[in-house]
Design a protein around this motif. Structure first.
Motif, PDB file in Angstrom:
ATOM      1  N   GLU A   1       2.598  -0.554 -13.716  1.00  0.00           N
ATOM      2  CA  GLU A   1       3.717  -0.030 -13.082  1.00  0.00           C
ATOM      3  C   GLU A   1       3.348   1.242 -12.082  1.00  0.00           C
ATOM      4  O   GLU A   1       4.136   1.566 -10.954  1.00  0.00           O
ATOM      5  N   VAL A   2       2.509   1.994 -12.576  1.00  0.00           N
ATOM      6  CA  VAL A   2       2.021   3.247 -12.058  1.00  0.00           C
ATOM      7  C   VAL A   2       1.361   3.016 -10.575  1.00  0.00           C
ATOM      8  O   VAL A   2       1.710   3.738  -9.831  1.00  0.00           O
ATOM      9  N   PHE A   3       0.696   1.873 -10.399  1.00  0.00           N
ATOM     10  CA  PHE A   3      -0.071   1.839  -9.246  1.00  0.00           C
ATOM     11  C   PHE A   3       0.435   1.158  -8.137  1.00  0.00           C
ATOM     12  O   PHE A   3       0.070   0.321  -7.450  1.00  0.00           O
ATOM     13  N   THR A   4       1.562   1.773  -7.752  1.00  0.00           N
ATOM     14  CA  THR A   4       2.293   1.603  -6.304  1.00  0.00           C
ATOM     15  C   THR A   4       2.340   2.709  -5.453  1.00  0.00           C
ATOM     16  O   THR A   4       2.648   2.582  -4.121  1.00  0.00           O
TER      17      THR A   4
ATOM     18  N   SER B   1      -8.916  -3.721  -6.244  1.00  0.00           N
ATOM     19  CA  SER B   1      -7.349  -3.801  -5.775  1.00  0.00           C
ATOM     20  C   SER B   1      -6.489  -3.964  -7.171  1.00  0.00           C
ATOM     21  O   SER B   1      -7.055  -4.743  -7.978  1.00  0.00           O
ATOM     22  N   LEU B   2      -5.354  -3.437  -7.149  1.00  0.00           N
ATOM     23  CA  LEU B   2      -4.694  -3.739  -8.336  1.00  0.00           C
ATOM     24  C   LEU B   2      -3.117  -3.903  -7.673  1.00  0.00           C
ATOM     25  O   LEU B   2      -2.653  -2.794  -6.973  1.00  0.00           O
ATOM     26  N   ILE B   3      -2.326  -4.989  -8.106  1.00  0.00           N
ATOM     27  CA  ILE B   3      -0.985  -4.953  -7.812  1.00  0.00           C
ATOM     28  C   ILE B   3       0.062  -3.926  -8.931  1.00  0.00           C
ATOM     29  O   ILE B   3      -0.081  -4.402 -10.003  1.00  0.00           O
ATOM     30  N   GLY B   4       0.747  -3.261  -8.253  1.00  0.00           N
ATOM     31  CA  GLY B   4       1.389  -2.492  -9.225  1.00  0.00           C
ATOM     32  C   GLY B   4       2.945  -2.953  -9.337  1.00  0.00           C
ATOM     33  O   GLY B   4       3.680  -2.662 -10.372  1.00  0.00           O
ATOM     34  N   TYR B   5       3.263  -3.757  -8.372  1.00  0.00           N
ATOM     35  CA  TYR B   5       4.762  -4.369  -8.540  1.00  0.00           C
ATOM     36  C   TYR B   5       4.576  -5.431  -7.550  1.00  0.00           C
ATOM     37  O   TYR B   5       4.042  -5.591  -6.357  1.00  0.00           O
TER      38      TYR B   5
ATOM     39  N   LEU C   1      10.643 -10.331  -1.387  1.00  0.00           N
ATOM     40  CA  LEU C   1       9.886  -9.628  -2.588  1.00  0.00           C
ATOM     41  C   LEU C   1       8.799  -8.812  -1.747  1.00  0.00           C
ATOM     42  O   LEU C   1       8.142  -9.221  -0.928  1.00  0.00           O
ATOM     43  N   VAL C   2       8.651  -7.478  -2.093  1.00  0.00           N
ATOM     44  CA  VAL C   2       7.693  -6.800  -1.508  1.00  0.00           C
ATOM     45  C   VAL C   2       6.534  -6.519  -2.495  1.00  0.00           C
ATOM     46  O   VAL C   2       6.669  -5.853  -3.704  1.00  0.00           O
ATOM     47  N   VAL C   3       5.435  -6.951  -2.514  1.00  0.00           N
ATOM     48  CA  VAL C   3       4.221  -6.693  -3.297  1.00  0.00           C
ATOM     49  C   VAL C   3       3.702  -5.331  -3.060  1.00  0.00           C
ATOM     50  O   VAL C   3       3.227  -5.135  -1.762  1.00  0.00           O
ATOM     51  N   ARG C   4       3.461  -4.632  -3.983  1.00  0.00           N
ATOM     52  CA  ARG C   4       2.977  -3.132  -3.717  1.00  0.00           C
ATOM     53  C   ARG C   4       1.770  -3.133  -4.795  1.00  0.00           C
ATOM     54  O   ARG C   4       1.775  -3.263  -5.731  1.00  0.00           O
ATOM     55  N   GLY C   5       0.868  -2.196  -4.104  1.00  0.00           N
ATOM     56  CA  GLY C   5      -0.510  -1.971  -5.070  1.00  0.00           C
ATOM     57  C   GLY C   5      -1.398  -0.960  -4.194  1.00  0.00           C
ATOM     58  O   GLY C   5      -1.042  -0.281  -3.127  1.00  0.00           O
TER      59      GLY C   5
ATOM     60  N   ASP D   1      -7.175  -9.516  -8.705  1.00  0.00           N
ATOM     61  CA  ASP D   1      -6.119  -9.098  -9.323  1.00  0.00           C
ATOM     62  C   ASP D   1      -5.135 -10.150  -9.417  1.00  0.00           C
ATOM     63  O   ASP D   1      -5.001 -10.983  -8.172  1.00  0.00           O
ATOM     64  N   GLU D   2      -4.489 -10.464 -10.475  1.00  0.00           N
ATOM     65  CA  GLU D   2      -3.377 -11.678 -10.334  1.00  0.00           C
ATOM     66  C   GLU D   2      -2.460 -11.354 -11.356  1.00  0.00           C
ATOM     67  O   GLU D   2      -2.396 -11.018 -12.581  1.00  0.00           O
ATOM     68  N   VAL D   3      -1.061 -11.509 -10.820  1.00  0.00           N
ATOM     69  CA  VAL D   3       0.153 -11.280 -11.835  1.00  0.00           C
ATOM     70  C   VAL D   3       0.816 -12.794 -11.488  1.00  0.00           C
ATOM     71  O   VAL D   3       0.814 -13.336 -10.502  1.00  0.00           O
TER      72      VAL D   3
END
Length: 405
Positions: free
Chosen positions: A67-70, A291-295, A308-312, A397-399
């Motif tokens: 969650e930190v990575f936004t 890269s990394l998705i934080g949200y 839905l807003v993807v953030r990373g 990355d994948e969530v």
């Protein structure tokens, strides 16, 4: 949980993690998957830190949750922690602390933090700091080392003085060619090699600094107080914490943590197999594109038809991020995300956002893929080749979220 029990559990976990499986079973299938994601955050916080994912307290090994990575900067109290030796000072007196500069120099120096602040030009740089073994849990068979998930990294605004200015004040003798750095962390056994890193003198540039501030504050104790070396673009094993000694040499020094540890195969794919290890290796240095998705994080429930807003965040070793793409159909098609203005510089995170509306209920995969200015593109996780140290993973990355009616 009692404090005594916590330490007992932490040591058990750390021991298993540090030792890992150095004798990788050649009968296992060599593969790379997604790293272990969203391990439980500890109930106990270390000084100056909020609770983080805890692998060990001696040495302190703390991972930031996804969650930190936004955001472009990682808050100091959420910034990951990685030490190598179990013995670090429990108190540092700034009135007596100094950095020694010696070796092939014309004038030996002892520099206090106050001297650095008053007698040298102050400079700032925003840069990502990442452990070379970040995401190591993605590799199978299990490599030795801490089985990090995705959060052994962070980005901060570092303030300090140029290494070049310090070396200029000491003056270099003819023939000087390497610089050794070490800090105050110590091994338990005297025969254990200390954590010392070296840099070729011809690789020193204006953006390598000795930092005394992190995001506008004194460095947190666990992140290297009172000063640490900042090598933008390089993995964190080169960023010596509690920097206490700089030695200039005329020849390449022999150092365990450069000659034997923190190395990858010296071939095009930087890869090998457990039963066919690469005969030649090289130190890990410049970070690759990532890269990394934080949200949202995996397990999040989102509403069908709602935006839905993807953030990373995305980064590399210094060429800079050119674009980030998002896929919501398993990587079959990709849409470009919107990047921030990039004013923090090429060594910093570039944050991205991607708004869309899920149209079907059920499980939904969201992937992020970064491309840098060199044209390098993140591979799929299963395309990242194995190495015995579990270094430099940079798979797409994948969530997975759940879309509900």
């Amino acid at each position: 949980m009692q404090r005594r029990d916590f330490f007992k559990k932490a040591i058990t976990v750390a021991g298993g993690a540090v030792v890992g499986s150095t004798a990788a079973d050649a009968k296992e299938t060599v593969e790379t998957v997604h790293p272990v994601d969203n391990r439980k955050v500890s109930d106990i916080a270390f000084p100056q830190k909020r609770p983080l994912i805890t692998y060990s307290d001696r040495p302190p090994l703390l991972e930031s949750p996804r969650e930190v990575f936004t955001s472009a900067l990682t808050p100091n109290d959420l910034f990951f922690v990685r030490w190598h030796m179990p013995m670090i000072p429990t108190y540092i007196n700034l009135n007596t602390f100094h950095i020694s500069v010696n070796g092939e120099v014309k004038k030996k120096l002892k520099l206090s933090v106050e001297t650095l602040r008053k007698e040298f030009e102050a400079v700032e740089i925003t840069s990502v700091l990442q452990c070379g073994g970040n995401n190591r849990s993605a590799f199978h068979p299990t490599p030795g080392g801490i089985q990090w998930g995705v959060g052994a990294m962070g980005c901060a605004r570092w303030k300090g003085v140029k290494l070049k200015d310090v070396l200029a004040k000491a003056g270099l003798k003819k023939g000087a060619s390497w610089i050794k750095f070490n800090g105050l962390e110590k091994p338990v056994y005297t025969k254990t090699d200390g954590f010392v890193r070296a840099l070729e003198l011809n690789k020193v540039h204006d953006e390598i600094i000795i930092a005394y501030e992190m995001n506008g504050e004194a460095l947190p104790y666990l992140n290297g107080y009172p000063v640490r070396l900042i090598l933008p673009g390089f993995y964190s094993d080169s960023w010596i914490k509690m920097l206490s000694n700089i030695t200039v040499t005329s020849e390449k020094p022999q150092l365990h943590f450069m000659d034997h540890a923190y190395r990858v195969p010296d071939n095009d794919c930087e890869c090998e197999t457990p039963d066919n290890l690469a005969p030649k290796t090289k130190p890990i240095e410049e970070m690759n594109v990532n890269s990394l998705i934080g949200y949202p994080v995996s397990g999040t429930k989102v509403k069908k038809g709602a935006e839905l807003v993807v953030r990373g965040v995305a980064f590399d070793g210094g060429s800079g991020i050119e674009k980030v793409h998002i896929s919501t159909n398993g990587g079959h098609t990709w849409e470009e995300a919107k990047l921030d203005d990039g004013t923090q510089g090429n060594y910093a995170y570039r944050t991205f956002i991607y708004p869309f509306k899920p149209e079907q209920t059920g499980l939904l995969s969201i992937m992020s893929r970064a491309t840098n200015h060199k044209g390098e593109i993140q591979p799929f996780a299963h395309e990242v080749k194995w190495n015995h140290g579990g270094y430099k993973f940079n798979g797409i990355d994948e969530v997975t979220v759940e879309v509900v009616a």
